[in-house]
Design an enzyme around this catalytic site. Sequence first.
Site, PDB file in Angstrom:
ATOM      1  N   ASP A  69       0.387  -1.105   0.029  1.00  0.00           N
ATOM      2  CA  ASP A  69      -0.247  -0.113  -0.034  1.00  0.00           C
ATOM      3  C   ASP A  69       0.534   1.361   0.292  1.00  0.00           C
ATOM      4  O   ASP A  69       1.909   0.712   0.815  1.00  0.00           O
ATOM      5  CB  ASP A  69      -0.792  -0.205   1.439  1.00  0.00           C
ATOM      6  CG  ASP A  69      -1.608   1.189   1.538  1.00  0.00           C
ATOM      7  OD1 ASP A  69      -1.795   1.512   0.067  1.00  0.00           O
ATOM      8  OD2 ASP A  69      -2.653   1.023   1.936  1.00  0.00           O
TER       9      ASP A  69
ATOM     10  N   GLY B 257       0.178   5.016  -4.620  1.00  0.00           N
ATOM     11  CA  GLY B 257      -0.924   7.184  -5.400  1.00  0.00           C
ATOM     12  C   GLY B 257      -0.076   7.804  -3.956  1.00  0.00           C
ATOM     13  O   GLY B 257       0.417   9.088  -4.516  1.00  0.00           O
ATOM     14  N   ARG B 258       0.335   7.682  -2.760  1.00  0.00           N
ATOM     15  CA  ARG B 258       0.895   7.994  -2.031  1.00  0.00           C
ATOM     16  C   ARG B 258       2.126   9.214  -2.222  1.00  0.00           C
ATOM     17  O   ARG B 258       2.207  10.012  -2.395  1.00  0.00           O
ATOM     18  CB  ARG B 258       0.429   8.293  -0.048  1.00  0.00           C
ATOM     19  CG  ARG B 258      -0.534   8.558   0.055  1.00  0.00           C
ATOM     20  CD  ARG B 258      -0.987   8.495   1.098  1.00  0.00           C
ATOM     21  NE  ARG B 258      -1.511   6.944   1.491  1.00  0.00           N
ATOM     22  CZ  ARG B 258      -1.516   5.869   1.983  1.00  0.00           C
ATOM     23  NH1 ARG B 258      -1.193   5.963   3.378  1.00  0.00           N
ATOM     24  NH2 ARG B 258      -1.692   4.675   2.023  1.00  0.00           N
ATOM     25  N   TRP B 259       2.986   7.719  -2.479  1.00  0.00           N
ATOM     26  CA  TRP B 259       3.981   8.171  -3.263  1.00  0.00           C
ATOM     27  C   TRP B 259       4.511   8.999  -4.409  1.00  0.00           C
ATOM     28  O   TRP B 259       5.319   9.962  -3.963  1.00  0.00           O
ATOM     29  CB  TRP B 259       5.091   6.795  -3.561  1.00  0.00           C
ATOM     30  CG  TRP B 259       5.779   6.996  -3.464  1.00  0.00           C
ATOM     31  CD1 TRP B 259       6.930   6.358  -2.803  1.00  0.00           C
ATOM     32  CD2 TRP B 259       6.782   7.112  -4.913  1.00  0.00           C
ATOM     33  NE1 TRP B 259       8.590   6.235  -3.037  1.00  0.00           N
ATOM     34  CE2 TRP B 259       8.533   6.893  -4.648  1.00  0.00           C
ATOM     35  CE3 TRP B 259       6.682   7.025  -5.816  1.00  0.00           C
ATOM     36  CZ2 TRP B 259       9.333   7.003  -5.664  1.00  0.00           C
ATOM     37  CZ3 TRP B 259       7.354   7.081  -7.155  1.00  0.00           C
ATOM     38  CH2 TRP B 259       8.782   7.472  -6.941  1.00  0.00           C
TER      39      TRP B 259
ATOM     40  N   ASN C  35     -10.137  -2.407  -5.827  1.00  0.00           N
ATOM     41  CA  ASN C  35      -9.907  -1.872  -6.809  1.00  0.00           C
ATOM     42  C   ASN C  35     -10.570  -1.366  -8.373  1.00  0.00           C
ATOM     43  O   ASN C  35      -9.658  -0.311  -8.946  1.00  0.00           O
ATOM     44  CB  ASN C  35      -8.515  -2.519  -7.278  1.00  0.00           C
ATOM     45  CG  ASN C  35      -7.541  -2.762  -5.856  1.00  0.00           C
ATOM     46  OD1 ASN C  35      -6.860  -3.041  -6.067  1.00  0.00           O
ATOM     47  ND2 ASN C  35      -8.017  -1.141  -5.351  1.00  0.00           N
TER      48      ASN C  35
ATOM     49  N   ARG D  13     -11.847   2.450  -8.415  1.00  0.00           N
ATOM     50  CA  ARG D  13     -10.895   3.142  -9.026  1.00  0.00           C
ATOM     51  C   ARG D  13     -11.195   4.232 -10.043  1.00  0.00           C
ATOM     52  O   ARG D  13     -11.426   3.249 -11.024  1.00  0.00           O
ATOM     53  CB  ARG D  13      -9.397   3.398  -9.230  1.00  0.00           C
ATOM     54  CG  ARG D  13      -8.856   2.642  -6.933  1.00  0.00           C
ATOM     55  CD  ARG D  13      -7.585   3.052  -7.381  1.00  0.00           C
ATOM     56  NE  ARG D  13      -7.569   1.947  -5.831  1.00  0.00           N
ATOM     57  CZ  ARG D  13      -6.237   2.598  -5.017  1.00  0.00           C
ATOM     58  NH1 ARG D  13      -5.185   2.516  -5.375  1.00  0.00           N
ATOM     59  NH2 ARG D  13      -6.794   2.009  -3.832  1.00  0.00           N
TER      60      ARG D  13
ATOM     61  N   SER E 212      -8.079  -5.603   4.538  1.00  0.00           N
ATOM     62  CA  SER E 212      -8.129  -4.865   3.302  1.00  0.00           C
ATOM     63  C   SER E 212      -8.558  -6.094   2.745  1.00  0.00           C
ATOM     64  O   SER E 212      -8.795  -6.061   1.604  1.00  0.00           O
ATOM     65  CB  SER E 212      -7.548  -3.652   2.733  1.00  0.00           C
ATOM     66  OG  SER E 212      -7.651  -2.964   3.487  1.00  0.00           O
TER      67      SER E 212
ATOM     68  N   GLU F 279       0.723 -13.429  12.136  1.00  0.00           N
ATOM     69  CA  GLU F 279       1.604 -12.552  12.919  1.00  0.00           C
ATOM     70  C   GLU F 279       1.516 -11.395  11.933  1.00  0.00           C
ATOM     71  O   GLU F 279       1.073 -11.198  11.106  1.00  0.00           O
ATOM     72  CB  GLU F 279       2.944 -11.835  13.231  1.00  0.00           C
ATOM     73  CG  GLU F 279       3.090 -13.519  14.146  1.00  0.00           C
ATOM     74  CD  GLU F 279       2.243 -12.985  15.845  1.00  0.00           C
ATOM     75  OE1 GLU F 279       2.369 -12.015  16.026  1.00  0.00           O
ATOM     76  OE2 GLU F 279       1.809 -13.995  16.411  1.00  0.00           O
TER      77      GLU F 279
HETATM   78  C1  FPP Z   1      -1.574   0.506  -3.176  1.00  0.00           C
HETATM   79  O1  FPP Z   1      -1.472   1.383  -3.343  1.00  0.00           O
HETATM   80  C2  FPP Z   1      -1.185  -0.818  -4.437  1.00  0.00           C
HETATM   81  C3  FPP Z   1      -2.578  -1.081  -5.362  1.00  0.00           C
HETATM   82  C4  FPP Z   1      -4.046  -0.621  -5.489  1.00  0.00           C
HETATM   83  C5  FPP Z   1      -1.748  -1.734  -6.527  1.00  0.00           C
HETATM   84  C6  FPP Z   1      -0.539  -2.752  -6.355  1.00  0.00           C
HETATM   85  C7  FPP Z   1       0.263  -2.611  -7.205  1.00  0.00           C
HETATM   86  C8  FPP Z   1       1.672  -2.782  -7.398  1.00  0.00           C
HETATM   87  C9  FPP Z   1       2.731  -3.052  -6.202  1.00  0.00           C
HETATM   88  C10 FPP Z   1       2.145  -2.596  -8.838  1.00  0.00           C
HETATM   89  C11 FPP Z   1       1.283  -3.181  -9.912  1.00  0.00           C
HETATM   90  C12 FPP Z   1       1.871  -5.023  -9.442  1.00  0.00           C
HETATM   91  C13 FPP Z   1       2.466  -5.688 -10.839  1.00  0.00           C
HETATM   92  C14 FPP Z   1       2.362  -7.285 -10.799  1.00  0.00           C
HETATM   93  C15 FPP Z   1       2.052  -4.986 -11.526  1.00  0.00           C
HETATM   94  P1  FPP Z   1      -2.476   2.501  -3.037  1.00  0.00           P
HETATM   95  O2  FPP Z   1      -2.878   2.783  -4.438  1.00  0.00           O
HETATM   96  O3  FPP Z   1      -3.719   2.388  -2.794  1.00  0.00           O
HETATM   97  O4  FPP Z   1      -1.640   3.854  -2.738  1.00  0.00           O
HETATM   98  P2  FPP Z   1      -2.446   5.193  -2.044  1.00  0.00           P
HETATM   99  O5  FPP Z   1      -3.144   4.547  -1.015  1.00  0.00           O
HETATM  100  O6  FPP Z   1      -1.614   5.800  -0.805  1.00  0.00           O
HETATM  101  O7  FPP Z   1      -3.317   6.031  -2.822  1.00  0.00           O
END
Ligand code: FPP
Length: 249
Positions: free
Chosen positions: A28, A31-33, A76, A79, A204, A215
């Site tokens: 997770d 998006g914030r990154w 997801n 989104r 989630s 754990e």
């Molecule tokens: C959560 O960060 C991440 C996701 C919903 C997608 C996970 C995807 C990856 C790690 C990369 C893609 C992986 C593959 C295998 C192509 P968020 O967007 O919810 O972060 P935020 O809460 O900061 O908005």
Amino acid sequence: MVPFFNNNKEQLQLDKNNIPKHIAIIMDGNGRWAAKRALPKKAGHRAGAKTLENISQAAINLGIEHLTVYAFSTENWKRSEEEVKGIMDLLREYLKTYIDRAKKDNVRVHIIGDITRLDKDIQQQIVELEGLTKDKTGMNLHIALNYGGRDELLRAIRKVSQDVVKGKYKAEEIGEKELEQYLDTKEIPDPELLIRTSGEERISNFLLWQIAYSELSFSEKLWPDFTEYDLQQAIYQYQNRERRFGGRK
Ligand code: FPP
């Protein structure tokens, strides 16, 4: 013992004989990154995919047998169309380039989740990657795609009820071991450790059945910033906890 340095530069030792066999990760914070850098969300997911490669490598180095990562949940889809398309395009790229890497690193790739809702070309890529890596004997990388714990349980319950109707089982014969045969994680041991990044402390809808006794480790780091050291630190924490499985010491 595996020596490593934590973020305070203290040297810690991991007990090589007590490395979890199965680690699950909720990746997770992409998006914030990206937002912190005024970049589009897709750049965050791209950085997240790179971190996934690094952490898989770190898991291989540590001798972890199963790594399960939450890449796309059943929720997801809510989104924006643009973000979903961005993740799907990244997934196409990842699945394509992962073939060579999986072969080199002896990794068996397995997808959990209901892939029937994914685009046909992605479904084909998945079948191909799973087929090409099925005999690999190193780490098992389980990628959760269109995965939800409740959805997995519902799909399992539907299948098991059909088998009851067909007379394969009597309803009262269905115990935990029987139901587990219908889960996406059939034959995979439950994770001993679940890690979630980005400071959120929620499950989630991830692996609801399988994490009954896991754990939990929550890291403040955003997923793209998560490193091998953070993984080692989570394992160190795990090794220094007492697991009782509902019993007493
Ligand atoms: C959560 O960060 C991440 C996701 C919903 C997608 C996970 C995807 C990856 C790690 C990369 C893609 C992986 C593959 C295998 C192509 P968020 O967007 O919810 O972060 P935020 O809460 O900061 O908005």
